[in-house]
Motif scaffolding. Structure first.
Motif, short mmCIF file in Angstrom:
data_model
loop_
_atom_site.label_atom_id
_atom_site.label_comp_id
_atom_site.label_asym_id
_atom_site.label_seq_id
_atom_site.Cartn_x
_atom_site.Cartn_y
_atom_site.Cartn_z
N LYS A 42 0.83 -1.21 0.00
CA LYS A 42 0.00 0.00 0.00
C LYS A 42 0.86 1.26 0.00
CE LYS A 42 -3.42 2.26 2.98
NZ LYS A 42 -4.15 2.16 4.24
N ASP A 43 2.01 1.21 0.69
CA ASP A 43 2.92 2.36 0.72
C ASP A 43 3.35 2.76 -0.69
OD1 ASP A 43 2.87 2.53 3.43
OD2 ASP A 43 4.94 1.96 3.76
N GLU A 44 3.78 1.79 -1.47
CA GLU A 44 4.24 2.09 -2.82
C GLU A 44 3.10 2.70 -3.65
OE1 GLU A 44 6.84 -0.03 -6.28
OE2 GLU A 44 5.11 -1.18 -5.55
N LEU A 45 1.92 2.14 -3.52
CA LEU A 45 0.77 2.65 -4.27
C LEU A 45 0.42 4.08 -3.83
CD1 LEU A 45 -1.52 2.40 -6.28
CD2 LEU A 45 -2.80 1.06 -4.60
N ALA A 46 0.47 4.33 -2.53
CA ALA A 46 0.16 5.67 -2.01
C ALA A 46 1.16 6.71 -2.53
CB ALA A 46 0.15 5.66 -0.49
N LEU A 47 2.43 6.36 -2.54
CA LEU A 47 3.46 7.27 -3.03
C LEU A 47 3.27 7.56 -4.52
CD1 LEU A 47 6.50 5.78 -1.11
CD2 LEU A 47 5.60 8.08 -0.81
N MET A 48 2.95 6.54 -5.28
CA MET A 48 2.73 6.72 -6.71
C MET A 48 1.45 7.50 -6.99
SD MET A 48 4.13 3.10 -8.18
CE MET A 48 4.50 3.56 -9.86
N ALA A 49 0.44 7.30 -6.15
CA ALA A 49 -0.81 8.06 -6.30
C ALA A 49 -0.57 9.54 -6.01
CB ALA A 49 -1.87 7.50 -5.36
N PHE A 50 0.21 9.83 -4.97
CA PHE A 50 0.54 11.23 -4.67
C PHE A 50 1.32 11.85 -5.82
CE2 PHE A 50 3.56 14.40 -3.05
CZ PHE A 50 2.65 15.35 -2.60
N GLU A 51 2.28 11.11 -6.34
CA GLU A 51 3.07 11.61 -7.47
C GLU A 51 2.17 11.88 -8.69
OE1 GLU A 51 6.69 9.95 -10.16
OE2 GLU A 51 6.90 9.73 -8.00
N TYR A 52 1.22 11.00 -8.91
CA TYR A 52 0.28 11.20 -10.02
C TYR A 52 -0.50 12.50 -9.84
CZ TYR A 52 -3.73 10.45 -13.09
OH TYR A 52 -4.71 10.61 -14.05
N ASN A 53 -1.06 12.70 -8.63
CA ASN A 53 -1.84 13.91 -8.35
C ASN A 53 -1.01 15.18 -8.49
OD1 ASN A 53 -4.33 12.67 -7.86
ND2 ASN A 53 -3.87 12.33 -5.72
N THR A 54 0.20 15.15 -7.95
CA THR A 54 1.02 16.36 -7.99
C THR A 54 1.58 16.62 -9.39
OG1 THR A 54 2.94 15.13 -7.15
CG2 THR A 54 1.62 16.38 -5.55
N THR A 55 1.77 15.57 -10.17
CA THR A 55 2.20 15.77 -11.56
C THR A 55 1.14 16.55 -12.33
OG1 THR A 55 3.58 13.80 -11.56
CG2 THR A 55 2.85 14.59 -13.70
N ILE A 56 -0.12 16.25 -12.06
CA ILE A 56 -1.21 17.00 -12.70
C ILE A 56 -1.12 18.48 -12.32
CG2 ILE A 56 -3.73 17.36 -12.73
CD1 ILE A 56 -3.99 14.30 -12.30
N VAL A 57 -0.91 18.75 -11.04
CA VAL A 57 -0.83 20.13 -10.56
C VAL A 57 0.40 20.84 -11.14
CG1 VAL A 57 -0.51 21.59 -8.51
CG2 VAL A 57 -2.11 19.67 -8.43
N LEU A 58 1.56 20.19 -11.04
CA LEU A 58 2.80 20.82 -11.50
C LEU A 58 2.79 21.07 -13.01
CD1 LEU A 58 5.42 18.81 -9.39
CD2 LEU A 58 4.71 21.19 -9.05
N SER A 59 2.25 20.13 -13.77
CA SER A 59 2.22 20.32 -15.22
C SER A 59 1.27 21.47 -15.60
CB SER A 59 1.83 19.04 -15.95
OG SER A 59 0.52 18.64 -15.63
N ARG A 60 0.18 21.62 -14.86
CA ARG A 60 -0.74 22.72 -15.13
C ARG A 60 -0.11 24.06 -14.75
NH1 ARG A 60 -6.32 22.81 -16.14
NH2 ARG A 60 -5.96 20.66 -16.77
N ILE A 61 0.63 24.10 -13.64
CA ILE A 61 1.34 25.33 -13.27
C ILE A 61 2.31 25.72 -14.38
CG2 ILE A 61 3.09 26.31 -11.72
CD1 ILE A 61 1.79 24.69 -9.44
#
Length: 197
Positions: A51-70
């Motif tokens: 679950k840890d690995e999945l949570a880290l990758m999920a956070f990275e996915y969400n923040t990639t959306i934010v960072l790319s839009r910025i």
């Protein structure tokens, strides 16, 4: 060309990222994950160690959306000042933008993981540093080309502006009142217009 396994991994991340963002790490159960993805426990753990690995990758996915839009917003600017004002413009609609996946992933994850998940907290801190860096780099570049006053410290304003933004977003998310964000963004615009030139 991506493999079936890679497609499955990406599908799982994309599907559960909003769940982790809304519910937090501890409150997101394996049942939540399997139900949302429509896959078995074995299929989930066939793609992720835990679950840890999945949570880290999920956070990275969400923040990639934010960072790319910025970056999309900032890249429209031709000068450092325009890029800074475009960053502010992005945050004017941030409340609605992040509402689709459960609110600001940086705030949600940082608060959720502060005393419970050091690796997730570190990822949130790294993302904060990236966005503060976007701001401070534009200020320093603006100083070099004479568009921004030499007395404006880039790193200090990177932290100050992002603190104002995140604090306002937190209040808007918590109260459901977007005016917190609007007001703080106007303070940043006024600061840029009155102090930077």
């Amino acid at each position: 060309m991506t493999t079936k396994a890679e497609n499955t991994t990406q599908y799982i991340i994309r599907t559960v990222a909003p769940i982790f963002n809304k519910k937090g790490y501890a409150a997101t159960s394996l049942n939540d994950i399997t139900k949302a993805a429509g896959l078995t426990k074995g299929a989930i753990y066939g793609n992720f160690k835990n679950k840890d690995e999945l949570a880290l990758m999920a956070f990275e996915y969400n923040t990639t959306i934010v960072l790319s839009r910025i970056k999309q917003y900032m890249d429209k600017g031709k000068t450092p000042l325009q890029r800074l004002l475009n960053l502010v413009e992005f945050y004017k609609n941030y409340y609605e933008f992040t509402n689709n996946f459960g609110g600001c992933p940086i705030i949600n994850t940082a608060v959720d993981s502060k005393n419970t998940h050091p690796a997730l907290l570190q990822k949130a801190q790294e993302t904060i540093a990236i966005i503060e860096g976007y701001i401070s780099q534009q200020i320093e570049y603006g100083k070099q080309i004479g568009e921004i006053r030499k007395t404006i410290p880039g790193a200090k304003y990177g932290k100050r502006f992002f603190s104002l933004i995140q604090g306002a977003i937190f209040m808007s998310q918590t109260t459901g009142d977007k005016n917190y964000t609007t007001d703080c963004l106007n303070v940043i615009i006024d600061t840029i217009n009155q102090r930077f030139k």
